[in-house]
Design an enzyme around this catalytic site. Structure first.
Site, PDB file in Angstrom:
ATOM      1  N   GLU A  46       0.858  -1.183   0.000  1.00 58.55           N
ATOM      2  CA  GLU A  46       0.000   0.000   0.000  1.00 58.55           C
ATOM      3  C   GLU A  46       0.897   1.237   0.000  1.00 58.55           C
ATOM      4  O   GLU A  46       1.709   1.422   0.905  1.00 58.55           O
ATOM      5  CB  GLU A  46      -0.915   0.015   1.223  1.00 58.55           C
ATOM      6  CG  GLU A  46      -1.907  -1.132   1.244  1.00 58.55           C
ATOM      7  CD  GLU A  46      -2.694  -1.191   2.540  1.00 58.55           C
ATOM      8  OE1 GLU A  46      -2.726  -0.169   3.272  1.00 58.55           O
ATOM      9  OE2 GLU A  46      -3.263  -2.257   2.826  1.00 58.55           O
ATOM     10  N   ASP A  57      -4.870   8.765  10.672  1.00 61.54           N
ATOM     11  CA  ASP A  57      -3.503   8.327  10.923  1.00 61.54           C
ATOM     12  C   ASP A  57      -2.953   8.855  12.240  1.00 61.54           C
ATOM     13  O   ASP A  57      -3.230   9.969  12.660  1.00 61.54           O
ATOM     14  CB  ASP A  57      -2.596   8.784   9.771  1.00 61.54           C
ATOM     15  CG  ASP A  57      -2.959   8.101   8.468  1.00 61.54           C
ATOM     16  OD1 ASP A  57      -3.159   6.879   8.493  1.00 61.54           O
ATOM     17  OD2 ASP A  57      -3.066   8.784   7.445  1.00 61.54           O
TER      18      ASP A  57
END
Length: 257
Positions: A46, A57
Site C-alpha cells: 500500500e 492516521d
C-alpha cells in the site's frame, strides 16, 4: 484477473501487506522501497499519498506525510515515479489516500492514471460508502480499480454486508476505531470483534490492519483473517534504518518477537 483477486485466489492465509508513505524518507525512494518489499517476500504493498490532514492516521504516519510533502511529493509526481514499476514488480499495488488530493487531481483521471501505471486498487478512508456507490463505483469499475472499504468495530452488520456485496478485492478490517499506530497486543474486545466478523461468513477475504507490530498481533490478525496490514511499524523503521532492505529485515525480525 486483477492482481489483488489473483493474490487471494492463490494464497488464502498469512498474506502480509505493508504500507509506506510515498516521498518518505526521500522523495525519489518510492520505487526502490516497493522493489525491496517484493524482494523481501511481502505479498502486497500500500503506497500512501501524503496529505496535510490525515485524520485516520497516528503521529508516525502523520509525520511521514508531512516530511513527504516537504520533500515535494504530489500525486502527479507519484504517478510519474510509478510509470515503469510494472517492468519488474508483480505483486498487487494499492494507493491509499484521502479524497481531497484525489479530487483535486480528478477522480476519473486518477483511475486512468492508476490503470496506466499498474495500480490494482485504492483505499480512500474518508470516502463514504453511499458516495462511493452513487458517484465513484462506476468509474472505478471501468478502469478495473478495486475500491477497498474499511470496516471498524462500530460498523453495523447491515453496512458490512452491503460492503461485502458491492465491493471487490478484500475488506480492510480496522482493528479498532482509533487512529493508526503500533500496539503490543489485541485486547479481549478486539478479539470479540474479530470473532463476530468471522461468524458473518462474508464472501470476500479480509485483511486486518492498525496496530500490528509484533508476533502476538500478527498471529491474532492472521488467525482471524486472510492476513495482516502493517503500516506504522514499517514507516518508523524506514525512517531510521539506512536502506529499505534493512527496514524490511528489521520488521520481519520484530514480527518474530
Amino acid at each position: 484477473m486483477n492482481r489483488i483477486n489473483q493474490l487471494f485466489k492463490d494464497k488464502e492465509k498469512d498474506i502480509l501487506s505493508i504500507y509506506f508513505c510515498a516521498g518518505h524518507p526521500t522523495l525519489e525512494g518510492t520505487c526502490s522501497t516497493i522493489r525491496a518489499l517484493e524482494k523481501g517476500g511481502i505479498n502486497m504493498v500500500e503506497i500512501g499519498i501524503p496529505f496535510s490532514d490525515p485524520m485516520a492516521d497516528g503521529p508516525v504516519i502523520q509525520d511521514a506525510a508531512t516530511k513527504a510533502l516537504r520533500n515535494g511529493m504530489s500525486l502527479k509526481k507519484l504517478f510519474g515515479q510509478l510509470r515503469d514499476i510494472r517492468t519488474d514488480v508483480k505483486i498487487p499495488l494499492i494507493l491509499m489516500g484521502y479524497l481531497n488530493p484525489i479530487m483535486q487531481y480528478g477522480f476519473e483521471r486518477f483511475c486512468q492514471s492508476c490503470q496506466e501505471v499498474g495500480i490494482d486498487g485504492v483505499i480512500i478512508p474518508d470516502l463514504p460508502f453511499k458516495d462511493y456507490m452513487e458517484e465513484y463505483k462506476e468509474v472505478a469499475d471501468r478502469y478495473d480499480i478495486k475500491v477497498i472499504m474499511l470496516i471498524t468495530p462500530e460498523t453495523s452488520e447491515e453496512r458490512i454486508r452491503l460492503i461485502d456485496e458491492h465491493t471487490d478485492g478484500f475488506i480492510y478490517m480496522v482493528s479498532s476505531a482509533a487512529i493508526t499506530g503500533a500496539q503490543k497486543e489485541f485486547d479481549q474486545r478486539k478479539q470479540e470483534y474479530f470473532r463476530r466478523i468471522n461468524a458473518m461468513n462474508l464472501s470476500h477475504p479480509r485483511m486486518i490492519g492498525f496496530g500490528i507490530s509484533n508476533r502476538q498481533t500478527l498471529e491474532a490478525a492472521s488467525s482471524n483473517a486472510a492476513g495482516a496490514i502493517i503500516g506504522s511499524k514499517f514507516v518508523t523503521l524506514l525512517g531510521s534504518e539506512p536502506t529499505p532492505e534493512a527496514a524490511i529485515s528489521a520488521l520481519l525480525e520484530a514480527l518474530k518477537q
